[in-house]
Design an enzyme around this catalytic site. Structure first.
Site, PDB file in Angstrom:
ATOM      1  N   SER A  42      25.132  18.534  71.294  1.00  0.00           N
ATOM      2  CA  SER A  42      24.528  18.160  70.203  1.00  0.00           C
ATOM      3  C   SER A  42      23.203  17.280  69.975  1.00  0.00           C
ATOM      4  O   SER A  42      22.875  17.751  69.104  1.00  0.00           O
ATOM      5  CB  SER A  42      25.771  16.700  69.359  1.00  0.00           C
ATOM      6  OG  SER A  42      25.773  15.505  70.198  1.00  0.00           O
ATOM      7  N   SER A  44      21.236  17.636  73.449  1.00  0.00           N
ATOM      8  CA  SER A  44      21.034  17.795  74.630  1.00  0.00           C
ATOM      9  C   SER A  44      20.883  19.714  75.155  1.00  0.00           C
ATOM     10  O   SER A  44      21.766  20.264  74.352  1.00  0.00           O
ATOM     11  CB  SER A  44      22.067  17.136  75.441  1.00  0.00           C
ATOM     12  OG  SER A  44      22.919  17.500  75.927  1.00  0.00           O
ATOM     13  N   LYS A  61      19.546  19.280  82.297  1.00  0.00           N
ATOM     14  CA  LYS A  61      20.204  18.176  81.018  1.00  0.00           C
ATOM     15  C   LYS A  61      18.541  18.059  80.581  1.00  0.00           C
ATOM     16  O   LYS A  61      18.394  17.053  81.235  1.00  0.00           O
ATOM     17  CB  LYS A  61      21.192  17.777  81.507  1.00  0.00           C
ATOM     18  CG  LYS A  61      21.778  17.149  80.102  1.00  0.00           C
ATOM     19  CD  LYS A  61      22.961  15.702  80.113  1.00  0.00           C
ATOM     20  CE  LYS A  61      23.895  16.093  78.618  1.00  0.00           C
ATOM     21  NZ  LYS A  61      24.628  15.558  79.050  1.00  0.00           N
ATOM     22  N   ASP A 156      36.450  11.276  78.435  1.00  0.00           N
ATOM     23  CA  ASP A 156      36.705  12.390  78.141  1.00  0.00           C
ATOM     24  C   ASP A 156      37.540  14.235  79.264  1.00  0.00           C
ATOM     25  O   ASP A 156      36.933  14.708  79.125  1.00  0.00           O
ATOM     26  CB  ASP A 156      35.199  12.776  77.488  1.00  0.00           C
ATOM     27  CG  ASP A 156      35.282  13.605  76.181  1.00  0.00           C
ATOM     28  OD1 ASP A 156      36.518  14.249  76.031  1.00  0.00           O
ATOM     29  OD2 ASP A 156      34.146  14.185  75.787  1.00  0.00           O
TER      30      ASP A 156
END
Length: 499
Positions: A42, A44, A61, A156
């Site tokens: 969202s 990167s 990144k 996560d």
């Protein structure tokens, strides 16, 4: 005299030994060749790159500073950097090599995993057999044990965040929502809502709290998914999924072997203190987890140096192999895109956002003073404006995501799709508006996940009536439509962008 002379010849240096060491060269975008995009988030973009001086390949990144601040993501960026700096070259966790920045972006130079992620293999094969599942879960457990010893909760853990290297070993990644536990008070609870619906633990939903044991819940979900081909908790939307988790509504199908069922049942326990692996009397710590019969035959020492088993699906799981081009092996194209990054990005971080353009008001030609009546063209134009406003108002009532568009933006077409950006495939809603703008929405959340840039120089390639790709400045987005809609989408995209 000789002593004085000798002492005078010695160099005077008050620096500490640490300060006297040669400092590593600071990297900048010009030190790398940038190739294709291999993933997008969202805020990167992850790009395949090669360091010019060494020829070593990395994943870089790139995080847009302006967007990070605007979307209040600074905390997550700082957390990710802090966690990666705390991890010292573990073979099963992605490594951060360098960080640098320019006026517009932050750059994290990371390990490159050329085989994509674990989710991609689940999509391609449908499931894993017991031998493959045991090996890859053992690698995940090894990585988790290291993180937990460092007092880091991942928060996560999911197949999408488990990368696969060229040697077919894992690299755990994505620490933007991780938590570093400063002390063990309150069992290391971290109070913030993070994670992905299918892998979220009950304590997060009930108490908005997570702990190290929350990672074990996600581990149980991944074991289930690898063997059955689907996660244990899956509703039609996030709310229904959360309800199933809170009520512990799941079944263990026959295709999951009994030894795996037993481990899953001991991981998917509502009380986090009672999950196997938890550092409590009931959980038994990592010793209890790693000695479970599920891991029989696993040699834990130097597992990252062992030869992984050949990937095979669970023979008991029915799976129709997809003909989707999105399931093809990811390719590294080595198409040079340096011009996109050497110009220091496209948005000046130091400049304020431009004021939004006012909604255009219909302008009419003055009425004929002789006849005091509008021309036929005026009447038609006014009628068109009224009809457009009526259709936009109707869309606002019928399309939930339409409220996120600008006031005068009309949806030309939308479809549920699978989008492949780089290595990763995600289910999304593709929305074309008459601005024109091609937006990507989350399939269940009311949020915009990104935008596909199309210029007059873009190329649109249609493979069949369910697949097309959009290539802009060397960046490829592959789209799979769930219905046979590629023809109409190709026509509309050509009309609005390329005509």
């Amino acid at each position: 005299m000789s002593n004085n002379s000798s002492s005078q010849s010695l160099p005077q240096n008050n620096q500490s030994p640490q300060q006297q060491r040669p400092q590593p060269k600071k990297r900048a975008p010009h030190d790398f060749d940038f190739f294709e995009t291999i993933g997008e988030g969202s805020y990167s973009t992850v790009t395949h790159a090669r360091e010019k001086s060494t020829g070593k390949e990395f994943a870089i990144k790139i995080l847009n500073k302006k967007h990070i601040i605007k979307e209040k993501k600074v905390k997550y960026v700082n957390v990710e950097k802090a966690v990666l700096n705390k991890i010292h070259n573990h073979p099963l966790i992605v490594r951060l090599y360098y960080t640098f920045q320019d006026s517009y972006s932050l750059y994290f130079v990371l390990d490159l995993a050329k085989k994509g992620d674990l989710l991609g293999y689940i999509r391609k094969m449908g499931s894993f057999n017991l031998e493959c599942t045991k090996f890859y879960i053992a690698e995940i457990v090894t990585a988790l044990e290291y993180l937990h010893r460092k007092n880091i909760i991942h928060r996560d853990l999911k197949p999408e965040n488990i990368l696969i290297t060229e040697e077919m070993h894992i690299k755990l990644t994505d620490f933007g929502t991780a938590k570093i536990i400063e002390n063990e008070e309150d069992n290391g609870r971290a109070n913030s809502f993070v994670g992905t619906a299918e892998y979220v633990s009950p304590e997060l939903l009930n108490d908005k709290a997570t702990c190290k044991s929350s990672d074990f819940w996600a581990l149980g979900c991944i074991i289930y998914q690898l063997l059955a081909g689907r996660p244990p908790f899956k509703g039609n939307n996030e709310y229904q999924t959360f309800q199933k988790i809170i009520k512990m509504e799941y079944t263990l199908p026959d295709e999951i072997p009994d030894v795996a069922k037993d481990l899953i049942k001991k991981l998917l326990v509502e009380n986090p203190d009672h999950r196997i692996g938890a550092d409590t009397p009931e959980g038994g710590g990592y010793e209890a987890l790693k000695s479970h019969p599920f891991f029989e035959g696993i040699i834990w020492k130097d597992i990252h140096l062992q030869t992984p088993p050949e990937l095979k699906p669970n023979p008991l799981v029915q799976f129709v192999k997809s003909n989707s081009s999105l399931d093809e092996k990811p390719d590294l194209l080595y198409e040079n895109n340096n011009n996109l990054y050497y110009a220091n990005g496209s948005v000046d971080f130091n400049q304020p956002d431009p004021d939004p353009e006012p909604e255009p008001e219909p302008s009419y030609q003055p009425t004929n003073p002789t006849y005091n009546m509008q021309s036929v063209e005026d009447k038609i134009y006014e009628q068109q404006i009224r009809e457009r406003r009526r259709m936009i108002a109707e869309q606002r009532q019928n399309l939930a995501f339409a409220d996120l568009l600008s006031p005068n933006e009309y949806v030309v077409r939308y479809s549920f799709v699978n989008i492949k950006q780089g290595f990763f495939v995600k289910k999304r809603i593709l929305v074309l508006t008459d601005q024109p703008c091609l937006l990507i929405f989350h399939e269940s959340k009311l949020e915009i996940k990104g935008q596909i840039a199309i210029t007059s120089e873009s190329t649109i390639k249609q493979k069949d009536n369910t697949h097309l790709s959009i290539i802009t400045d060397g960046k490829k987005n592959s789209i799979e439509f769930l219905e046979e809609e590629a023809d109409v989408w190709n026509a509309d995209l050509t009309k609005y962008f390329l005509s």
